[in-house]
Design a protein around this motif. Structure first.
Motif, PDB file in Angstrom:
ATOM      1  N   ASP A  34     -10.959  11.903   4.643  1.00  0.00           N
ATOM      2  CA  ASP A  34     -11.509  11.079   3.573  1.00  0.00           C
ATOM      3  C   ASP A  34     -10.359  10.485   2.763  1.00  0.00           C
ATOM      4  OD1 ASP A  34     -12.821   9.967   1.391  1.00  0.00           O
ATOM      5  OD2 ASP A  34     -14.366  11.524   1.371  1.00  0.00           O
ATOM      6  N   PRO A  35     -10.242   9.152   2.704  1.00  0.00           N
ATOM      7  CA  PRO A  35      -9.138   8.537   1.946  1.00  0.00           C
ATOM      8  C   PRO A  35      -9.123   8.916   0.467  1.00  0.00           C
ATOM      9  CG  PRO A  35     -10.196   6.920   3.370  1.00  0.00           C
ATOM     10  CD  PRO A  35     -11.053   8.148   3.415  1.00  0.00           C
ATOM     11  N   LYS A  36     -10.266   9.333  -0.088  1.00  0.00           N
ATOM     12  CA  LYS A  36     -10.324   9.690  -1.507  1.00  0.00           C
ATOM     13  C   LYS A  36      -9.709  11.050  -1.792  1.00  0.00           C
ATOM     14  CE  LYS A  36     -14.740   9.283  -1.635  1.00  0.00           C
ATOM     15  NZ  LYS A  36     -16.152   9.300  -2.109  1.00  0.00           N
ATOM     16  N   MET A  50      -4.892  12.571  -0.360  1.00  0.00           N
ATOM     17  CA  MET A  50      -3.691  12.681  -1.184  1.00  0.00           C
ATOM     18  C   MET A  50      -3.662  13.984  -1.970  1.00  0.00           C
ATOM     19  SD  MET A  50      -0.803  11.268  -2.006  1.00  0.00           S
ATOM     20  CE  MET A  50      -0.892   9.527  -1.556  1.00  0.00           C
ATOM     21  N   ASN A  73       1.074   4.083  -2.861  1.00  0.00           N
ATOM     22  CA  ASN A  73       0.863   5.497  -2.544  1.00  0.00           C
ATOM     23  C   ASN A  73       2.030   6.354  -3.019  1.00  0.00           C
ATOM     24  OD1 ASN A  73      -1.598   4.996  -1.296  1.00  0.00           O
ATOM     25  ND2 ASN A  73      -0.706   4.835   0.745  1.00  0.00           N
ATOM     26  N   ASN A  77      -4.208   4.668   6.045  1.00  0.00           N
ATOM     27  CA  ASN A  77      -2.983   4.460   5.264  1.00  0.00           C
ATOM     28  C   ASN A  77      -3.077   4.987   3.829  1.00  0.00           C
ATOM     29  OD1 ASN A  77      -1.727   3.155   7.439  1.00  0.00           O
ATOM     30  ND2 ASN A  77      -2.491   1.150   6.815  1.00  0.00           N
ATOM     31  N   SER A  78      -4.021   5.860   3.563  1.00  0.00           N
ATOM     32  CA  SER A  78      -4.217   6.335   2.189  1.00  0.00           C
ATOM     33  C   SER A  78      -3.109   7.277   1.733  1.00  0.00           C
ATOM     34  CB  SER A  78      -5.572   7.040   2.061  1.00  0.00           C
ATOM     35  OG  SER A  78      -5.634   8.171   2.912  1.00  0.00           O
ATOM     36  N   THR A  79      -2.358   7.860   2.647  1.00  0.00           N
ATOM     37  CA  THR A  79      -1.249   8.755   2.279  1.00  0.00           C
ATOM     38  C   THR A  79       0.083   8.283   2.850  1.00  0.00           C
ATOM     39  OG1 THR A  79      -1.658  10.189   4.198  1.00  0.00           O
ATOM     40  CG2 THR A  79      -2.787  10.757   2.136  1.00  0.00           C
ATOM     41  N   LYS A 127       0.837  -1.203   0.000  1.00  0.00           N
ATOM     42  CA  LYS A 127       0.000   0.000   0.000  1.00  0.00           C
ATOM     43  C   LYS A 127       0.869   1.250   0.000  1.00  0.00           C
ATOM     44  CE  LYS A 127      -3.796   2.462   0.510  1.00  0.00           C
ATOM     45  NZ  LYS A 127      -4.739   2.670  -0.613  1.00  0.00           N
TER      46      LYS A 127
END
Length: 291
Positions: free
Chosen positions: A153-155, A158, A73, A243-245, A69
Motif C-alpha cells: 500500500d503506497p500510503k 514509508m 520521498n 515509487n512511493s518509497t 517523486k
C-alpha cells in the motif's frame, strides 16, 4: 640558515600517519566526485566511449516525474525520521545520564541496533510488518483493527522505513547526546538549583542551549544519512509500491545499473550532492548567526 630552520620545523611523522587515510579518501571520495561531474555531461551506457551532450542530462532530469517523486520521498523520509530520532535520542540520553541501576546494560541494549547490519534490520522489519504473520498486524488484530498491507500500500509503505530507521539510528545518536551531557559542568545546574530553577527551567535554559553544537552535529549527520539511504530501501521495498518509497539514491541506482544510463545517473548524483551541500551550509550559517 633560515631555510634549514624551516625544514627542521616540519613534522613529517604525523603526515605519514594520515597518508594512508588521505590516499583512500582521494581514491574513493574525491576522485569519484569529479568523475561523476564529468560523466554528468556525457551520454554513456557503461561501455564504449562517452559522448559529450552538455546539459542534456540535467534538462532530462528536471523534466522527469520520477526524479521529483524521489526527491519528495527523500525529503518526506528525512522530515519523518530526523526530528523523532533527535527527540528520542536526547530523552534516552538524559534518562541514562542519571544514577540508574544497570545503566551500562541499558546503554548497550539501546546502542546495539546501531551495530546491526542494515540489511538484517530491513529483513527484521519486513517480517514485523508482514501482511499475514507479522507481529504488527497481529497486535492490530488484537485491538480489533484489520490487517494492513504495509508493503503493498503506497500510503503505509514509508511507515516501515521510518520505523526501521528510528529503531536503528536512535542508539548511535543517544551516545552522541550522552557525551554532550557529560561535558556540561554540574556547576551550572547547582547554581540554577540555588536560584530556585525547576527541572523544566534547567532543561530549557541550560541543557538545550549548552547542547547547541551537539544538536547541529546530530541534525546534519541524520540528514546526510537520510538523503543517502539505500540499503534499507532496497532490502524492504526496492522503491515500491508505485515509487512511493523510492529515494534519490535508489533512483540513481536504477538509472545506472538497471537502465545503464550512467550519464543521467551521474547528473542525479551531482544534484543530490549539491542539495546536501546547500542544506549543510545553510545550517552552519544559521548556527553562526545565532551565535
Amino acid at each position: 640558515m633560515k631555510k634549514q630552520a624551516f625544514w627542521r620545523n616540519i613534522k613529517v611523522v604525523p603526515y605519514l600517519y594520515i597518508l594512508p587515510n588521505m590516499i583512500l579518501f582521494m581514491v574513493f571520495m574525491i576522485i569519484p566526485v569529479f568523475m561523476a561531474l564529468y560523466y554528468s555531461f556525457m551520454d554513456w551506457k557503461g561501455i564504449g566511449d562517452p559522448v559529450f551532450t552538455g546539459l542534456e542530462n540535467y534538462q532530462w532530469l528536471f523534466t522527469d516525474d520520477t526524479f521529483w517523486k524521489s526527491l519528495w520521498n527523500t525529503a518526506y523520509y528525512t522530515l519523518a525520521t530526523v526530528p523523532f530520532i533527535m527527540v528520542l535520542a536526547l530523552f534516552l540520553a538524559m534518562l541514562l545520564n542519571m544514577a540508574l541501576p544497570l545503566k551500562g546494560v541499558f546503554r548497550a541494549a539501546i546502542y546495539l541496533p546501531a551495530v546491526v547490519s542494515t540489511v538484517v534490520v530491513g529483513m527484521i522489519f519486513t517480517w514485523l510488518f508482514q501482511d499475514q504473520v507479522g507481529l504488527i498486524n497481529y497486535l492490530l488484530n488484537l485491538l480489533g483493527i484489520e490487517s494492513i498491507q504495509w508493503a503493498n500500500d503506497p500510503k503505509f509503505a514509508m511507515i516501515m522505513l521510518v520505523a526501521a530507521t528510528i529503531w536503528q539510528r536512535t542508539g548511535y545518536n543517544m551516545v552522541i547526546y550522552l557525551a554532550g551531557l557529560q561535558g556540561i559542568s554540574q556547576e551550572y545546574y547547582e547554581a540554577a538549583i540555588v536560584d530556585g530553577a525547576s527541572n523544566w527551567q534547567r532543561f530549557r535554559y541550560l541543557t538545550l542551549p549548552l547542547l547547541k553544537t551537539t544538536h547541529v552535529f546530530v541534525m546534519i549527520t541524520c540528514i546526510i544519512h537520510s538523503f543517502r539511504s539505500f540499503d534499507l530501501v532496497y532490502t524492504m521495498t526496492k522503491g515500491g509500491p508505485l515509487n512511493s518509497t523510492k529515494t534519490m539514491v535508489m533512483y540513481i541506482y536504477e538509472l545506472a545499473f538497471t537502465r545503464s544510463q550512467f550519464g543521467r545517473a551521474s547528473a542525479a548524483g551531482v544534484a543530490l550532492f549539491t542539495i546536501m551541500v546547500v542544506l549543510t551550509a545553510v545550517r552552519f550559517m544559521n548556527n553562526k548567526a545565532e551565535e
